[in-house]
Structure formats: C-alpha cells, structure tokens
Design an enzyme around this catalytic site. Structure first.
Site, PDB file in Angstrom:
ATOM      1  CG  ASP A  97     -25.443  10.662  36.875  1.00 34.18           C
ATOM      2  OD1 ASP A  97     -26.811   9.957  36.685  1.00 34.18           O
ATOM      3  OD2 ASP A  97     -25.059   9.665  37.513  1.00 34.18           O
ATOM      4  CG  ASP A 199     -30.961   8.181  38.607  1.00 29.34           C
ATOM      5  OD1 ASP A 199     -29.758   7.729  38.710  1.00 29.34           O
ATOM      6  OD2 ASP A 199     -31.487   9.204  39.259  1.00 29.34           O
ATOM      7  CD  GLU A 252     -30.846   3.541  37.557  1.00 24.26           C
ATOM      8  OE1 GLU A 252     -30.061   2.613  38.632  1.00 24.26           O
ATOM      9  OE2 GLU A 252     -31.198   4.725  37.653  1.00 24.26           O
ATOM     10  CG  HIS A 326     -23.056   5.013  42.209  1.00 25.89           C
ATOM     11  ND1 HIS A 326     -23.374   4.622  40.652  1.00 25.89           N
ATOM     12  CD2 HIS A 326     -24.828   5.054  42.511  1.00 25.89           C
ATOM     13  CE1 HIS A 326     -24.980   5.288  40.521  1.00 25.89           C
ATOM     14  NE2 HIS A 326     -25.818   5.610  41.610  1.00 25.89           N
ATOM     15  CG  ASP A 327     -27.212   2.780  43.517  1.00 24.63           C
ATOM     16  OD1 ASP A 327     -26.936   3.008  43.820  1.00 24.63           O
ATOM     17  OD2 ASP A 327     -27.531   2.920  42.419  1.00 24.63           O
TER      18      ASP A 327
END
Ligand code: GLC
Length: 555
Positions: A97, A199, A252, A326-327
């Site tokens: 990531d 990200d 993302e 995870h969000d």
C-alpha cells in the site's frame, strides 16, 4: 485482451488486526505468514497488505514516517522477506500500500522542512496565510469539519493536509518528490513485491495556485484536488520510469468520476491495472453524508453499480470490485442482514460481487460474514481518528452521546478493524496477549474461521467456490456485463456473456420472497451456484426466497 488479473482475486489484510504472534495485542507480519495456508485455501492470487511501515499510527499506518522499512511493532524486514517467499511458494503475490499523497509529519522530509530547509519545504505545500490567523485558502479538511491548513508559527507558514494535521500533503508538482516516490517503488520491486495499491492517488495533483473554492461549503477545495490537472501525466510518468506496468496496480480514487476512471485503467493509457471507486458504497448515506443514517437505497445501489459496470466496459477499462475494506463498515450489516438471514445474505452479497466484471477484493473476515460491532458501549472503545473527530463534531452540532454512538456503530471504520475472528477462544484467536489493541467483536463465538473451515455450507466455502469459478470460466473473468430487471428494486440481476455462453446471476437483496421471471422462455437453465441447498438444478425457480442468490447457465 486476457490479462491475468481478470482471473485473480485479491485478499486484503489489515495486519494490525489479523494475527498477533507476540502477545503485544497488535497483529504482525509473522501472523500473516502463520495464516498463509488459510489464505491459500481461499484460492486467492494476491494479498494486499495495508501499511506496516514505521509510523506514529495516528491513522493506523496511513501516516508513513519511512516508506522503505518495517515498523518494529509489526516485525522486521527479515519477517517481511520470509512472508514474501512463503506467499510466493503458495502462488500468492504481495501487493503493498503506497501512501503517496502525504507522509507523516514525523517523516524525515517533513522534519527537515520544519527546520526551514528550502529543499524540503518544496516537498510539501507550505504557503503564507492571507493574514494573521487566516489560512492560504478556504479548503476544508476531508476527515472532519475544519480547515485543511495548519499554521507553523516559527516559519510563519501554513501547510496543507487534506487528512489529519499529522499527514502533510506532498507536492507532486515538484519533480524531486516524484523521483523519491519512484525510488520507493523500485526498492519494493527489488524485494519481489508483485503489485501495489495507491492510496487516494487521484488527490495528488492540485490545481495550480491552490485557488479558493467558495462554492462548496464543507467540501471546499475538493474540485481542485480530485482528478487534478496533471494526474494522468503523473501516473504515466511513475509507471513508465519504474516498469510498474508489469505488476498489478490499483488506484484508490476518492470522489472520482467515471470519465477519469475510464482513463486510469484503460491499458492503452499505461496507467493502472484497475481502480477503486466508492460511489456504490454510499447507498446508505443520507444527503450524501457518511454521518447521516439511512437504510440503504437499492435504487441508488443498482444504478451506481450498473453505471460503472457498463461505463468501464464500454471504455475497455477495469474495476476493482468490492464491498468491504478497512474504511468501510461491514457489508453484511449494511446491504445484508446480520441477524436472521446472516448466512444467506452474506453469501448473496458474495455472489453479487464476485461474479461482476472486474477483479474482486475480499477484505479479511468478509469471507466469514463478520459484522459491525455492537459491543462498543462507549466512544473510548473506538480508536479511529476519523471516528473520534466526527463523534466530537456530532456532539458539538447537538447530538446526544447516545445518538452519536449509534452513528458510529453504523459508520465507524473500526467496524472493519476489529480483530480477525479465528476461533471461539481467548481474543477470538487473534492474540494470546492481555489486551488486543481494539476490542474483539462480541459475536466471535458464533462467527469465526474455525467453525467454517471444514463446513461445506459455510460462507467461507461459498467464497472459495466463487474464487475458483472465476478461474475456471472465461465468461466470468472476461465476459460482458448486461443488466437484467434493472427497474426492479428488490433484486440485482445481470448476464455475463462471452462467445455464445451466457451466465445469469440473480440476487434477492431482501428478507422477503419475490417472483422473478425467467428471461428466455424457450431456454434451458442449468444451475452453477446458489446459496440455498435445494435450488432446482435444471430449471429457473419462479420465486426467490429471502436473500436467495442463484447463478444459472442459460442454454
Ligand atoms: C485512504 C485509506 C484510509 C486513510 C486515508 C488517508 O482512504 O484507505 O484508511 O485514512 O486514505 O491516507
């Protein structure tokens, strides 16, 4: 084109909450290695590991202090190398990531900037204010109400931070910054990393001059840093100079548009393999606000999914398809039913997603039907900075603590971050220590891996079947997507077609029976997969039961 990743499934791991092998209460890299056989059992091809780099953990590692090392709380570089090798032996590649929009304020670059070194001041977005106490522009912070700027008295300058004030934004217009980031990628490629997730990548190019917005109170600035002026050029440059196009990459893309995503992931543009977009995860946002509750709108969900499936297909572009990360709060608690029809709805959601056109992602615990937490009785049980800041904002705006807590039970990112539920033992098998860093979900005795691993009717077994089907059938990996019964507001249905083969997927999103017409009267129907045991094998059922999901070959 028949790219490899069309047949792949990615498993996302949040190491902090996956498996703790030291008793520290924090999951670690050796914990991931320990569970590789479980992961390989799912049949996935890649593991996306969220950040384990040295970090003050203000945003659980998305505040990176050193891009090329391992935070001691997660292990050592040797542990990581062993994980890469052991995963590789099982045919699984690691995706890292890359948090390149911002660093931690504890990164050496920012520290040097704070010391006034011009070279490093230019790595970030430092600007003079408009006057005493006045930030350089009116941009809002993306995490919580307030300005996106922080004042540094000894420099008499402000710096931009779209996220927490301990996450200063990097200045991508500075070629030296882009060169540093390329070196990070080269470093990890040298270690045998097989892919990257980037990200909030589409927020890295900011509009020239960082102009005032003025028109979007609460979201001021968004239009000036979302899919910004040089974004495609910067991504192409990064890819070309590092050879990233030989790996699997996913960006993302926050608040992005279809038009941009068609470009980001079109192979001709040499940008990314695929993109995450989030519009379909806002079907339960009232007035487009994460902090305003509403039961999900099936109309909105279907319209959004369909628009993106068709739009990306028309452009030859590629979606990363997902419900959880995870969000995101747990999908079974959002678009399914985590009570009476827990297993049925978890499987239905699995089928609805895994058979779409795109590369599916499974987030740890999703394959077990893990749910939102209900046993966080006080705000002090939560950890996430976004949760804590918005809880305060809700209270300031007049909510009672009970109301604000209910919002967090439904919307907090910690719903996704509770420790992985391995078994019904101490700390759900996550940690042998005294205190997991985040409280275990109270339902771990019923929802855990040990109960499902050998059960052919489990949610886990259903995921395994879906992952395998994508590998087996080109119509699933590469067929076209065509909506069916789009006007209906209870079922989500679609065809996948390729070279004369047709697969029909029909998913009932509600806890009530419903009638569904067979699309072609004269056709024969052959069952591929269903989430009820006794779905007819050779005819299309006229009625679907609560949360029933079926996939039939139409011949
Ligand atoms: C992404 C991450 C999220 C993080 C944010 C800032 O949205 O997924 O967890 O807080 O970026 O890095």
């Amino acid at each position: 084109m028949n790219a490899n990743f069309h047949k792949s499934t990615v498993y996302q791991i949040y190491p902090k909450s996956f498996r703790d092998t030291t008793g520290s209460g924090v999951g670690d890299l050796n914990g991931v290695t320990e569970k590789l056989d479980y992961i390989a059992g799912l049949g996935v091809d890649y593991i996306w590991l969220t950040p384990f780099f040295p970090s003050p953990q203000v945003d659980n590692g998305y505040d990176v202090a050193d891009y090329c090392d391992v935070d001691p709380r997660f292990g050592t570089m040797a542990d990581l190398e062993r994980l890469i090798a052991e995963a590789g032996r099982r045919g699984i590649g690691l995706m890292l990531d890359m948090v390149f929009n911002h660093t931690s304020d504890e990164h050496i670059w920012f520290q040097k900037a704070l010391q006034g070194e011009q070279k490093y001041l230019d790595y970030y977005l430092f600007r003079p204010g408009k006057g005493p106490g006045l930030p350089p522009n009116d941009w809002d912070n993306t995490v919580a109400p307030g300005s996106a700027w922080e004042y540094v008295p000894h420099l008499d300058l402000w710096y931009l931070h779209l996220y927490d004030k301990k996450q200063p934004d990097l200045n991508w217009d500075n070629p030296a910054v882009r060169e540093e980031l390329k070196n990070v990628i080269r470093f990890w490629m040298g270690k045998g990393i097989r892919g990257f997730r980037f990200d909030v990548l589409n927020q890295t190019s900011k509009a020239e001059g960082l102009p005032d917005d003025g028109e979007n109170p609460g979201k001021n600035g968004k239009r000036f840093y979302t899919d910004g002026p040089h974004i495609h050029e910067y991504i192409q440059d990064l890819v070309r100079d590092t050879g990233l196009d030989k790996l699997v990459t996913v960006g993302e893309m926050a608040s992005t548009s279809l038009a941009h995503c068609q470009r980001y992931s079109n192979p001709k543009n040499k940008e990314l393999s695929m993109v995450f977009s989030f519009h379909h995860m806002k079907a339960d946002y009232r007035e487009n606000s994460k902090w305003k509750l509403m039961p999900f709108s099936m109309r909105y969900l279907k319209d959004t999914l369909t628009e993106w499936q068709l739009g990306m297909q028309e452009a030859g572009a590629w979606n990363a398809v997902f419900w959880c990360n995870h969000d995101q709060p747990r999908v079974v608690s959002r678009y399914g039913d985590d009570g009476k029809y827990w297993a049925e709805s978890a499987k239905m959601l699995a089928m609805a997603k895994q058979l779409l056109r795109g590369t599916p992602y499974i987030y740890q615990g999703e394959e077990l039907g893990m749910t939102n937490v209900k046993n966080y009785d006080d705000i002090s049980d939560f950890n996430d900075t976004e949760t804590l800041q918005n809880y305060d904002a809700l209270i300031r705006a007049g909510s009672t603590p009970a109301e604000a807590l209910e919002v967090m039970h439904q919307r907090s990112r910690d719903n996704a971050r509770t420790p992985m539920q391995w078994n019904g033992g101490r700390n759900a098998g996550f940690s042998d220590g005294e205190h997991p860093w985040l409280k275990v979900n109270a339902n771990y005795e019923t929802i855990n891996a040990a109960r499902q691993v050998d059960d052919p009717d489990s949610i886990l077994a259903f995921y395994r079947a879906l992952v395998a089907l994508r590998k087996e059938y080109d119509v699933i990996s590469d067929g076209s997507f065509e909506p069916y019964l789009h006007e209906r507001e209870d079922v989500f249905a679609y065809f996948r077609r390729l070279g004369g083969k047709t697969l029909l997927v029909v998913c009932n999103f509600y806890g009530a029976e419903t009638e569904v017409p067979a699309p072609e009267a004269g056709a024969e129907y052959r069952l591929l997969l269903a989430n009820y045991a006794d779905t007819p094998a050779d005819r299309f059922p006229a009625r679907l039961r609560p949360y029933e999901a079926v996939a039939y070959w139409v011949e």
